[in-house]
Design a protein around this motif. Structure first.
Motif, short mmCIF file in Angstrom:
data_model
loop_
_atom_site.label_atom_id
_atom_site.label_comp_id
_atom_site.label_asym_id
_atom_site.label_seq_id
_atom_site.Cartn_x
_atom_site.Cartn_y
_atom_site.Cartn_z
N LEU A 1 0.81 -1.21 0.00
CA LEU A 1 0.00 0.00 0.00
C LEU A 1 0.85 1.27 0.00
CD1 LEU A 1 -2.58 -1.09 2.73
CD2 LEU A 1 -2.95 -1.08 0.26
N VAL A 2 2.11 1.13 0.40
CA VAL A 2 2.95 2.32 0.57
C VAL A 2 3.12 3.14 -0.72
CG1 VAL A 2 5.28 3.10 1.15
CG2 VAL A 2 4.15 1.38 2.56
N PRO A 3 3.33 2.52 -1.90
CA PRO A 3 3.47 3.34 -3.10
C PRO A 3 2.29 4.26 -3.35
CG PRO A 3 4.14 1.09 -3.55
CD PRO A 3 3.52 1.08 -2.19
N GLU B 1 7.14 10.35 11.46
CA GLU B 1 6.17 9.64 10.64
C GLU B 1 4.76 9.79 11.21
OE1 GLU B 1 3.66 6.50 9.09
OE2 GLU B 1 4.29 6.72 11.17
N GLY B 2 4.64 9.79 12.55
CA GLY B 2 3.32 9.96 13.17
C GLY B 2 2.71 11.31 12.87
N TRP B 3 3.52 12.37 12.98
CA TRP B 3 3.02 13.71 12.67
C TRP B 3 2.66 13.84 11.19
CZ3 TRP B 3 1.14 17.43 15.50
CH2 TRP B 3 1.47 17.50 16.84
N PRO C 1 1.28 15.74 -1.11
CA PRO C 1 2.42 14.87 -1.46
C PRO C 1 3.63 15.11 -0.57
CG PRO C 1 1.48 15.88 -3.42
CD PRO C 1 0.86 16.57 -2.26
N LEU C 2 3.80 16.35 -0.09
CA LEU C 2 4.95 16.65 0.76
C LEU C 2 4.82 15.94 2.11
CD1 LEU C 2 5.34 20.46 -0.01
CD2 LEU C 2 6.51 18.52 -1.08
N THR C 3 3.60 15.89 2.65
CA THR C 3 3.42 15.17 3.92
C THR C 3 3.65 13.68 3.73
OG1 THR C 3 1.02 14.96 3.56
CG2 THR C 3 1.78 16.88 4.78
N ALA C 4 3.26 13.15 2.57
CA ALA C 4 3.51 11.74 2.29
C ALA C 4 5.00 11.45 2.25
CB ALA C 4 2.84 11.35 0.97
N LEU C 5 5.76 12.36 1.61
CA LEU C 5 7.22 12.18 1.57
C LEU C 5 7.84 12.39 2.94
CD1 LEU C 5 8.04 14.00 -1.79
CD2 LEU C 5 8.12 11.54 -1.34
N LEU C 6 7.22 13.25 3.77
CA LEU C 6 7.72 13.44 5.13
C LEU C 6 7.55 12.17 5.96
CD1 LEU C 6 8.87 15.38 7.27
CD2 LEU C 6 6.50 16.06 7.80
N GLY C 7 6.41 11.49 5.78
CA GLY C 7 6.22 10.22 6.46
C GLY C 7 7.27 9.20 6.04
N ALA C 8 7.57 9.16 4.74
CA ALA C 8 8.63 8.26 4.26
C ALA C 8 9.98 8.66 4.86
CB ALA C 8 8.68 8.30 2.74
N PHE C 9 10.19 9.95 5.03
CA PHE C 9 11.43 10.45 5.65
C PHE C 9 11.62 9.83 7.03
CE2 PHE C 9 13.60 13.32 8.50
CZ PHE C 9 14.67 13.81 7.77
N GLY C 10 10.56 9.84 7.84
CA GLY C 10 10.66 9.32 9.20
C GLY C 10 10.96 7.84 9.22
N TRP D 1 16.13 8.44 -1.22
CA TRP D 1 15.82 8.82 -2.60
C TRP D 1 15.51 7.60 -3.45
CZ3 TRP D 1 14.21 13.38 -2.92
CH2 TRP D 1 14.75 14.41 -2.14
N HIS D 2 16.18 6.50 -3.18
CA HIS D 2 15.86 5.26 -3.90
C HIS D 2 14.43 4.82 -3.59
CE1 HIS D 2 16.61 1.53 -5.96
NE2 HIS D 2 16.42 0.80 -4.88
N PHE D 3 14.04 4.94 -2.32
CA PHE D 3 12.69 4.55 -1.91
C PHE D 3 11.64 5.49 -2.50
CE2 PHE D 3 9.17 5.12 1.08
CZ PHE D 3 8.72 3.83 1.23
N ALA D 4 11.87 6.81 -2.39
CA ALA D 4 10.87 7.78 -2.86
C ALA D 4 10.61 7.64 -4.35
CB ALA D 4 11.34 9.20 -2.52
N VAL D 5 11.67 7.51 -5.14
CA VAL D 5 11.49 7.37 -6.58
C VAL D 5 10.84 6.03 -6.91
CG1 VAL D 5 12.71 7.23 -8.79
CG2 VAL D 5 13.38 8.95 -7.11
N ALA D 6 11.18 4.99 -6.15
CA ALA D 6 10.54 3.69 -6.37
C ALA D 6 9.04 3.77 -6.14
CB ALA D 6 11.17 2.64 -5.45
#
Length: 493
Positions: free
Chosen positions: A33-35, A110-112, A144-153, A194-199
């Motif tokens: 579901l993550v993508p 990730e929670g925030w 989309p930025l919050t989604a990438l922020l969650g991936a950041f965490g 970056w590998h994860f985000a682009v994937a």
């Protein structure tokens, strides 16, 4: 994921195998579901922007419908993500109790991000009929930025487990003097993130485009399906060669920062130069490799750009400190599948680009659309393979070179964990079945609406006053008074 025989043959707690299997299953399901959680908001907004800029009713209709799928996926992600958050503490209390103060900030971020994403999705869905068009769009831009922020965490926490830093150890071996900045920005964080985000963006693009490729193969070749295919497929195509370079960079970072994981990935038994590359194959207990395609010196060239590059082998550390033969083979196959699929996607992207450059049009052959339909499923497979490579390749460490998985596992009885695994499998089957049922139901409603069948639409519950999600066409009585949404025929595939 791991061999039962290999695990039972070692002196490990009885709880280790069921705890691993439970974590592996829930992670494998959640990561599917993550993508869509990370990337579908971006693709939806690309389509939304196109619709507003060109006053394109079809593009806006697609964006509204994708936003509904996005909301359903987010709801399912809440369930699977919550299960995972509990499992970290319940299954691996040794790790969380000892190291939580060091790398726990990633989970807090990730929670925030999750909370903000929920709020923004609600605003986006609510705003389709209640906000001015451009106001509605700009309020959704942070989504989309919050989604990438969650991936950041999450990636910050995972990269720390792979290359832990940002702390000292006291006399009892407990972490002290934590440096949060170093704990977040570890050597593997940049390559992994970056590998994860682009994937994720690639996978979502190919999966969404694949839905409309199936529609094209079934004869639905209207503008609705053409646009629904072209926008996400173009996004994925642009990112495919970028991902190839990022993947190569990430593998080289593993070579420098996690040499034993790299050795497992490439089935390198002894430290040496001029190391060959094996495509697939199986590692034996004596270090020999059975099967596979051997390419002389290529592994050293890929690692250091020259055949004389020395590659660290698995035997450079004691057997207890490296992946088992079975684990190394699993990691190797996962990595090779990921590389193979990525290479095939490059060819598909070049096919698409060549056709567009030559004719400014999509390819017409059915084989292209067959490949495009398969590409989405293939990307989901590579996402799973990437996770296997990252996690299994780190074995036997849960915190690389600092804590073993067996030291972190819970004291809960193995029988209780096996029971919990059975319950989780049943619950997840029901949850994912409900998810598919809802999506298929929405597809049916949208297709009925697009086919313009007034009788069929009259049998559907009215959506006019519903404050969320894309609505079907106005009821027939309203159409007579001048209503309509300007959608095209064809429906969703």
């Amino acid at each position: 994921m791991l061999s039962t025989t290999a695990l039972l043959a070692t002196n490990t707690p009885a709880q280790l195998l069921p705890a691993r299997e439970l974590m592996a299953f829930t992670l494998a399901m959640h990561i599917l579901l993550v993508p869509f959680g990370v990337a579908l908001p971006f693709i939806t907004l690309v389509m939304h922007h196109r619709g507003l800029r060109r006053k394109d009713a079809v593009a806006l209709l697609l964006a509204r419908r994708w936003s509904a799928v996005m909301a359903v996926q987010f709801a399912i992600g809440i369930i699977t993500g919550t299960v995972l958050s509990f499992e970290f503490g319940l299954l691996w209390p040794g790790m969380m109790g000892r190291w939580g103060d060091v790398f726990g900030l990633g989970f807090g971020v990730e929670g925030w991000a999750f909370f903000l994403e929920a709020v923004l999705i609600a605003i986006y869905l609510y705003g389709w009929r209640r906000l001015k068009p451009w106001t509605h769009f700009w309020l959704a831009v942070p989504l989309p930025l919050t989604a990438l922020l969650g991936a950041f965490g999450i990636i910050a926490a995972n990269s720390w487990m792979n290359t832990p830093q940002g702390f000292d150890l006291d006399a009892q071996g407990k972490p002290v003097d934590v440096d949060v900045r170093q704990a977040i920005f570890t050597p593997m964080f940049g390559p992994e993130y970056w590998h994860f985000a682009v994937a994720m963006l690639m996978t979502a693009g190919y999966v969404v485009a694949g839905v409309y490729a199936v529609g094209w193969l079934r004869g639905r070749r209207d503008r609705y399906h053409r646009l629904g295919f072209t926008v996400p497929f173009t996004v994925a195509t642009i990112l495919t060669p970028i991902q190839l370079m990022l993947g190569d960079s990430t593998a080289r970072a593993v070579f420098h920062k996690q040499p034993i994981k790299f050795a497992a990935t490439e089935l390198v038994w002894n430290t040496d130069t001029h190391v060959p590359e094996y495509m697939f194959g199986r590692l034996n207990s004596d270090g020999a490799i059975s099967g596979g395609l051997k390419i002389p010196q290529l592994d050293s060239i890929l690692a250091g750009f020259k055949p004389s590059t020395q590659v660290t082998g698995l035997t450079s550390v004691p057997a207890a400190d490296r992946p088992t033969v079975v684990q190394a083979t699993i990691v190797h196959w996962a990595f090779d599948i990921m590389v193979t699929v990525g290479s095939l996607l490059i060819l598909l992207a070049l096919w698409y680009a060549w056709s567009w450059w030559r004719r400014r049009n999509l390819p017409h052959t059915r084989w292209f659309y067959r490949c495009a339909a398969i590409a989405g499923a293939a990307c989901l497979v590579t996402v799973e393979c990437g996770w296997i490579t990252t996690e299994v390749g780190r074995q036997p460490w849960i915190v690389y070179n600092h804590m073993r998985v067996s030291e972190a596992v819970t004291d809960t009885r193995a029988s209780s964990l096996w029971t919990m695994l059975g319950i989780v499998i049943v619950v997840y089957a029901a949850v994912f079945g409900a998810f598919l049922a809802v999506v298929l139901k929405m597809r049916t409603r949208w297709r009925i609406a697009d086919e313009g069948s007034a009788v069929a639409r009259a049998e559907l519950p009215p959506e006019t006053d519903t404050p969320y999600g894309p609505r079907s066409e106005p009821e027939p009585a309203e159409v007579g008074s001048g209503g309509g949404s300007g959608s095209s025929s064809g429906g969703v595939s």
